[in-house]
Motif scaffolding. Sequence first.
Motif, PDB file in Angstrom:
ATOM      1  N   GLN A  54      25.836 -62.458 -42.230  1.00 14.81           N
ATOM      2  CA  GLN A  54      26.065 -63.263 -40.167  1.00 14.81           C
ATOM      3  C   GLN A  54      25.037 -63.930 -39.994  1.00 14.81           C
ATOM      4  OE1 GLN A  54      27.261 -58.786 -38.706  1.00 14.81           O
ATOM      5  NE2 GLN A  54      29.426 -59.441 -39.725  1.00 14.81           N
ATOM      6  N   SER A  55      23.823 -64.621 -40.595  1.00  8.35           N
ATOM      7  CA  SER A  55      23.072 -65.001 -39.677  1.00  8.35           C
ATOM      8  C   SER A  55      23.261 -65.979 -38.985  1.00  8.35           C
ATOM      9  CB  SER A  55      22.510 -65.643 -40.749  1.00  8.35           C
ATOM     10  OG  SER A  55      22.702 -66.707 -41.534  1.00  8.35           O
ATOM     11  N   CYS A  56      24.231 -66.379 -39.288  1.00  4.70           N
ATOM     12  CA  CYS A  56      24.770 -68.101 -38.034  1.00  4.70           C
ATOM     13  C   CYS A  56      25.840 -68.061 -37.038  1.00  4.70           C
ATOM     14  CB  CYS A  56      24.389 -69.382 -38.161  1.00  4.70           C
ATOM     15  SG  CYS A  56      23.179 -69.447 -38.722  1.00  4.70           S
ATOM     16  N   HIS A  57      26.193 -65.843 -37.783  1.00 11.43           N
ATOM     17  CA  HIS A  57      27.296 -65.746 -37.210  1.00 11.43           C
ATOM     18  C   HIS A  57      27.734 -65.393 -35.624  1.00 11.43           C
ATOM     19  CE1 HIS A  57      30.973 -62.593 -37.073  1.00 11.43           C
ATOM     20  NE2 HIS A  57      30.879 -62.902 -38.167  1.00 11.43           N
ATOM     21  N   CYS A  76      28.496 -68.012 -41.248  1.00  7.48           N
ATOM     22  CA  CYS A  76      28.614 -69.232 -40.555  1.00  7.48           C
ATOM     23  C   CYS A  76      30.215 -69.201 -39.431  1.00  7.48           C
ATOM     24  CB  CYS A  76      28.868 -70.220 -40.733  1.00  7.48           C
ATOM     25  SG  CYS A  76      27.148 -70.752 -40.903  1.00  7.48           S
ATOM     26  N   GLY A  77      30.732 -67.641 -39.544  1.00  4.08           N
ATOM     27  CA  GLY A  77      31.640 -67.430 -39.382  1.00  4.08           C
ATOM     28  C   GLY A  77      32.024 -66.544 -37.758  1.00  4.08           C
ATOM     29  N   ALA A  78      32.951 -66.139 -37.474  1.00  4.09           N
ATOM     30  CA  ALA A  78      33.772 -66.265 -35.548  1.00  4.09           C
ATOM     31  C   ALA A  78      33.304 -64.401 -35.820  1.00  4.09           C
ATOM     32  CB  ALA A  78      34.662 -66.514 -35.391  1.00  4.09           C
ATOM     33  N   HIS A  83      37.955 -65.316 -32.910  1.00  5.23           N
ATOM     34  CA  HIS A  83      38.708 -66.100 -33.611  1.00  5.23           C
ATOM     35  C   HIS A  83      38.310 -67.844 -33.949  1.00  5.23           C
ATOM     36  CE1 HIS A  83      40.709 -62.985 -34.751  1.00  5.23           C
ATOM     37  NE2 HIS A  83      41.631 -62.529 -33.948  1.00  5.23           N
ATOM     38  N   LYS A  84      37.366 -68.034 -32.739  1.00  3.25           N
ATOM     39  CA  LYS A  84      36.986 -68.888 -32.716  1.00  3.25           C
ATOM     40  C   LYS A  84      35.376 -69.508 -33.408  1.00  3.25           C
ATOM     41  CE  LYS A  84      36.024 -69.497 -28.537  1.00  3.25           C
ATOM     42  NZ  LYS A  84      35.376 -69.324 -26.915  1.00  3.25           N
ATOM     43  N   TYR A  99      33.159 -65.443 -46.946  1.00  3.73           N
ATOM     44  CA  TYR A  99      33.500 -65.729 -45.939  1.00  3.73           C
ATOM     45  C   TYR A  99      32.501 -66.852 -45.329  1.00  3.73           C
ATOM     46  CZ  TYR A  99      36.787 -62.347 -47.236  1.00  3.73           C
ATOM     47  OH  TYR A  99      37.812 -61.091 -47.701  1.00  3.73           O
ATOM     48  N   GLY A 100      32.106 -67.644 -45.978  1.00  5.04           N
ATOM     49  CA  GLY A 100      30.698 -68.604 -44.884  1.00  5.04           C
ATOM     50  C   GLY A 100      31.150 -69.363 -43.887  1.00  5.04           C
ATOM     51  N   CYS A 101      32.587 -69.334 -43.906  1.00  3.33           N
ATOM     52  CA  CYS A 101      32.392 -70.088 -42.571  1.00  3.33           C
ATOM     53  C   CYS A 101      34.248 -70.007 -41.550  1.00  3.33           C
ATOM     54  CB  CYS A 101      32.727 -71.720 -42.585  1.00  3.33           C
ATOM     55  SG  CYS A 101      31.286 -72.543 -42.968  1.00  3.33           S
ATOM     56  N   GLU A 102      34.491 -68.910 -42.098  1.00  2.94           N
ATOM     57  CA  GLU A 102      35.591 -68.113 -41.505  1.00  2.94           C
ATOM     58  C   GLU A 102      35.286 -67.624 -40.696  1.00  2.94           C
ATOM     59  OE1 GLU A 102      38.024 -66.358 -44.641  1.00  2.94           O
ATOM     60  OE2 GLU A 102      38.144 -68.017 -45.979  1.00  2.94           O
TER      61      GLU A 102
END
Length: 102
Positions: A54-57, A76-78, A83-84, A99-102
Amino acid sequence: VQLCLSLKECADFEECKASNLISDNEEVSCSAHSACAESRVIGSAGDVDCTGHQSCHSVKRISAAGNVYCNGRQACGATWYEHKPASINARVIECGGVYGCE
C-alpha cells in the motif's frame, strides 16, 4: 504539506504520507508500508517506484516523465470506500503487485 525530496526515498512506515513529493531530476521511491499513501506524488524527470505494501495507496496523482512501478501489494490502488484509483501519467505503468493498480 510540501516535501521536496533530496534523497527521493520514503523507506519507513507512513514516512511521506499525505505529502506533496517533488523530485526535479531523480526517481521517487516509496518502499515501505503506506510510505507515500494519500499523497500527490510527482516524479518529474525520473521514475516513481511504489514497491511497499500500500505504498502509494489512495494517492491523488502520480506523474513521471519516466515509468511508474506499482509492484507492492495494493501499491497504487484506491481505498474500498473511495473507488477512485489514482490518476497516473507516465511513459509506462507497471502493475506487478497483487492488486497493484486496483
